[in-house]
Design a protein around this motif. Structure first.
Motif, PDB file in Angstrom:
ATOM      1  N   TYR A 206      -3.174   2.212   5.602  1.00 55.48           N
ATOM      2  CA  TYR A 206      -3.694   1.070   6.231  1.00 55.48           C
ATOM      3  C   TYR A 206      -2.812  -0.355   6.470  1.00 55.48           C
ATOM      4  N   TYR A 207      -1.218   0.238   6.252  1.00 54.86           N
ATOM      5  CA  TYR A 207      -0.189  -0.802   5.789  1.00 54.86           C
ATOM      6  C   TYR A 207       0.741  -0.169   6.960  1.00 54.86           C
ATOM      7  N   MET A 208       0.282   0.295   7.742  1.00 50.94           N
ATOM      8  CA  MET A 208       0.663   0.256   9.348  1.00 50.94           C
ATOM      9  C   MET A 208      -0.013  -0.250   9.968  1.00 50.94           C
TER      10      MET A 208
ATOM     11  N   GLY B 172      11.159   3.424   1.670  1.00 47.11           N
ATOM     12  CA  GLY B 172      11.121   3.696   0.597  1.00 47.11           C
ATOM     13  C   GLY B 172      10.128   3.284   0.192  1.00 47.11           C
ATOM     14  N   CYS B 173      10.701   2.647  -1.265  1.00 45.94           N
ATOM     15  CA  CYS B 173       9.201   1.379  -2.280  1.00 45.94           C
ATOM     16  C   CYS B 173       9.848   0.916  -3.118  1.00 45.94           C
ATOM     17  N   SER B 174       9.659  -0.171  -3.547  1.00 48.63           N
ATOM     18  CA  SER B 174      11.133  -1.064  -4.691  1.00 48.63           C
ATOM     19  C   SER B 174       9.826  -0.066  -5.943  1.00 48.63           C
ATOM     20  N   LEU B 175       8.513   0.280  -5.952  1.00 45.94           N
ATOM     21  CA  LEU B 175       8.048   0.944  -6.855  1.00 45.94           C
ATOM     22  C   LEU B 175       8.780   2.679  -6.973  1.00 45.94           C
ATOM     23  N   ALA B 176       8.524   2.712  -6.008  1.00 45.47           N
ATOM     24  CA  ALA B 176       8.824   4.576  -6.841  1.00 45.47           C
ATOM     25  C   ALA B 176      10.875   4.709  -7.188  1.00 45.47           C
TER      26      ALA B 176
ATOM     27  N   ILE C  53       1.230   7.570  -7.834  1.00 50.00           N
ATOM     28  CA  ILE C  53       2.205   8.235  -7.000  1.00 50.00           C
ATOM     29  C   ILE C  53       2.764   7.442  -6.215  1.00 50.00           C
ATOM     30  N   ASN C  54       3.418   6.092  -6.902  1.00 49.86           N
ATOM     31  CA  ASN C  54       4.309   6.073  -5.544  1.00 49.86           C
ATOM     32  C   ASN C  54       5.396   5.900  -6.816  1.00 49.86           C
ATOM     33  N   THR C  55       5.566   7.071  -6.866  1.00 48.72           N
ATOM     34  CA  THR C  55       7.354   7.368  -7.274  1.00 48.72           C
ATOM     35  C   THR C  55       7.549   8.559  -6.748  1.00 48.72           C
TER      36      THR C  55
ATOM     37  N   SER D 275       8.072  -3.068 -10.184  1.00 49.33           N
ATOM     38  CA  SER D 275       7.126  -3.832  -9.862  1.00 49.33           C
ATOM     39  C   SER D 275       7.102  -3.628  -7.646  1.00 49.33           C
ATOM     40  N   CYS D 276       6.182  -3.830  -7.591  1.00 54.26           N
ATOM     41  CA  CYS D 276       6.048  -3.827  -6.166  1.00 54.26           C
ATOM     42  C   CYS D 276       6.770  -5.376  -5.370  1.00 54.26           C
ATOM     43  N   GLU D 277       7.474  -4.687  -3.911  1.00 57.87           N
ATOM     44  CA  GLU D 277       8.249  -6.544  -4.203  1.00 57.87           C
ATOM     45  C   GLU D 277       7.093  -7.378  -2.652  1.00 57.87           C
ATOM     46  N   VAL D 278       5.497  -6.735  -2.563  1.00 63.04           N
ATOM     47  CA  VAL D 278       4.587  -7.042  -1.352  1.00 63.04           C
ATOM     48  C   VAL D 278       4.143  -7.502  -2.147  1.00 63.04           C
ATOM     49  N   HIS D 279       3.597  -7.004  -3.051  1.00 63.25           N
ATOM     50  CA  HIS D 279       2.100  -7.725  -3.852  1.00 63.25           C
ATOM     51  C   HIS D 279       2.707  -8.850  -4.895  1.00 63.25           C
TER      52      HIS D 279
ATOM     53  N   TRP E 140      -4.254  -4.212  -7.598  1.00 63.46           N
ATOM     54  CA  TRP E 140      -4.128  -4.255  -8.497  1.00 63.46           C
ATOM     55  C   TRP E 140      -1.901  -4.681  -9.258  1.00 63.46           C
ATOM     56  N   GLU E 141      -1.787  -4.674  -7.945  1.00 60.70           N
ATOM     57  CA  GLU E 141      -0.062  -4.697  -8.149  1.00 60.70           C
ATOM     58  C   GLU E 141      -0.170  -5.987  -8.363  1.00 60.70           C
ATOM     59  N   VAL E 142      -0.837  -7.169  -7.927  1.00 57.02           N
ATOM     60  CA  VAL E 142      -0.336  -8.448  -7.736  1.00 57.02           C
ATOM     61  C   VAL E 142      -0.526  -9.346  -9.420  1.00 57.02           C
TER      62      VAL E 142
ATOM     63  N   MET F 110       4.371  -8.527   4.400  1.00 56.97           N
ATOM     64  CA  MET F 110       4.554  -7.710   4.627  1.00 56.97           C
ATOM     65  C   MET F 110       5.708  -6.426   4.128  1.00 56.97           C
ATOM     66  N   CYS F 111       5.109  -5.609   3.721  1.00 54.93           N
ATOM     67  CA  CYS F 111       6.586  -3.953   3.504  1.00 54.93           C
ATOM     68  C   CYS F 111       7.183  -4.022   4.429  1.00 54.93           C
ATOM     69  N   ARG F 112       8.603  -4.369   3.665  1.00 56.02           N
ATOM     70  CA  ARG F 112       9.488  -3.824   4.893  1.00 56.02           C
ATOM     71  C   ARG F 112       9.785  -2.268   5.319  1.00 56.02           C
TER      72      ARG F 112
HETATM   73 FE1  SF4 Z   1       5.612   0.419  -2.345  1.00 50.62          FE
HETATM   74 FE2  SF4 Z   1       4.777  -2.490  -2.134  1.00 50.62          FE
HETATM   75 FE3  SF4 Z   1       5.725  -1.610   0.114  1.00 50.62          FE
HETATM   76 FE4  SF4 Z   1       3.252  -0.458  -1.715  1.00 50.62          FE
HETATM   77  S1  SF4 Z   1       4.260  -2.587  -0.141  1.00 50.62           S
HETATM   78  S2  SF4 Z   1       4.953   1.084  -0.459  1.00 50.62           S
HETATM   79  S3  SF4 Z   1       4.043  -0.855  -3.091  1.00 50.62           S
HETATM   80  S4  SF4 Z   1       6.852  -1.507  -0.941  1.00 50.62           S
END
Ligand code: SF4
Ligand code: 13P
Length: 343
Positions: free
Chosen positions: A48-50, A114-118, A142-144, A203-207, A230-232, A293-295
């Motif tokens: 859904y974030y695409m 990638g993902c800041s959490l993973a 799951i974000n690992t 932490s999630c760099e977006v939320h 939840w990540e806010v 936006m999530c880069r």
């Molecule tokens: Fe990772 Fe946050 Fe991007 Fe989701 S929104 S993929 S948790 S950086």
């Protein structure tokens, strides 16, 4: 109606309209993607974030065979009999698809997604936590990455975290790596159960950016209901949800909430393109968001999705393939499978 006309309608409802020249450019890519999917027996799974053009499913003239949250995508990967999964999401999601389906080829259109959490935690970090808290079960969001999951007892996604945590008798649980999601879950547990969470500092760099911007929007829009992931940060949730209707939950909780709510205006504290999803689903409702936006997610584009498909059978295919070393895959499979059984 032709596929491309259907696409134009859906795209316009998600974005508020766009020029014919741009739609024509997109439809050229869509046509080739459709052709290559058929040729190679490939499916496109899309989060859904695409961007909107990747979130439109085949029934609406797009190329996504399934659009969903991280749990939905993991399950969809196990249900397809396609030979190739083109994963429009981030790397930990594509890895999960591979772990569950090692007989399929999983292609990620850009490995920089990638993902800041993973990235905040490794398998070694989990081993050290286990030493520090012997016998305490470890729940991995799951974000690992696979090597982190391999050292954990069970995985969870934003959708099933509470159910998974409640499946343990133990009062103490290690929840990693998102401290904000952990704090939000802990606040909920405090009201409902005796569970105590030991958290990691990820932490999630977006939320994590939803703070005073959400508070200001709440003040400026007194009738709007709140949609917070939840990540806010817990501070934001506590400051805004106390005296306002709304929800803190997963992506699918947010979608369900809007579906059931009679409100016509919402403030979204989640990734900006979830706002486009909601707009496409509920054109009569208004969604206000600081649009963060999530880069990582935005590394994935329609053009790169096409390039991944074009690479099949050539030397370039390996640049897109996501695999996990077999020993780690087998270990990481256990907590994911356990999650799916408990979901
Ligand atoms: Fe990772 Fe946050 Fe991007 Fe989701 S929104 S993929 S948790 S950086
Ligand atoms: P979902 O589990 O809600 O799909 O979340 C994925 C994600 O990356 C949240 O930032």
């Amino acid at each position: 109606m032709s596929m491309n006309l259907l696409f134009k309608e859906k795209y316009s409802s998600m974005t508020g309209g766009v020029s014919d020249a741009y739609i024509n450019k997109l439809t050229l890519l869509l046509d080739e993607i459709r052709e290559l999917k058929k040729k190679h027996n490939a499916v496109v799974l899309s989060h859904y974030y695409m961007p909107p053009e990747l979130q439109i499913d085949t029934a609406n003239g797009g190329v996504a065979d399934f659009v969903g949250d991280s749990l939905g995508l993991s399950v969809a990967g196990t249900k397809t009999d396609a030979s190739y999964i083109i994963f429009c999401g981030v790397k930990f999601m594509a890895e999960t698809a591979y772990i569950l389906n090692p007989e399929k080829r999983v292609l990620l259109p850009d490995h920089n997604a990638g993902c800041s959490l993973a990235e905040s935690i490794s398998g070694n970090d989990v081993l050290q936590l286990r030493q520090k808290y012997p016998g305490v079960p470890v729940i991995a969001y799951i974000n690992t990455y696979a090597e982190t999951k391999a050292e954990c007892d069970v995985c969870c996604t934003s959708r099933n975290a509470i159910k998974i945590a409640n499946s343990f008798d133990s009062k103490k649980l290690i929840f990693l790596p998102d401290k904000f999601m952990g704090q939000n879950l802990a606040a909920k547990f405090k009201k409902e159960t005796d569970k105590e969470l030991i958290l990691w500092n990820g932490s999630c760099e977006v939320h994590e950016q939803f703070r005073t911007n959400i508070e200001e929007m709440t003040l400026a829009n007194p009738d709007a209901e709140l949609l917070l992931h939840w990540e806010v940060p817990q501070e934001t949730v506590a400051a805004t949800l106390n005296n306002r209707k709304g929800i803190v939950g997963s992506t699918s909780d947010i979608l369900n909430y809007v579906n059931e709510s009679k409100a016509t205006q919402f403030i979204l504290g989640s990734e900006c393109d979830l706002g486009a999803t909601l707009k496409g689903m509920y054109p009569e409702k208004q969604f206000i968001t600081p649009c963060i936006m999530c880069r990582h997610m935005k590394q994935i584009t329609l053009q790169k999705t096409l390039e991944a498909l074009r690479s099949i059978g050539s030397d370039k295919q390996m640049n897109f393939e996501v695999t996990v070393e077999e020993k780690i895959r087998q270990k990481a499979y256990v907590p994911i499978k356990r999650m799916l059984e408990l979901s």
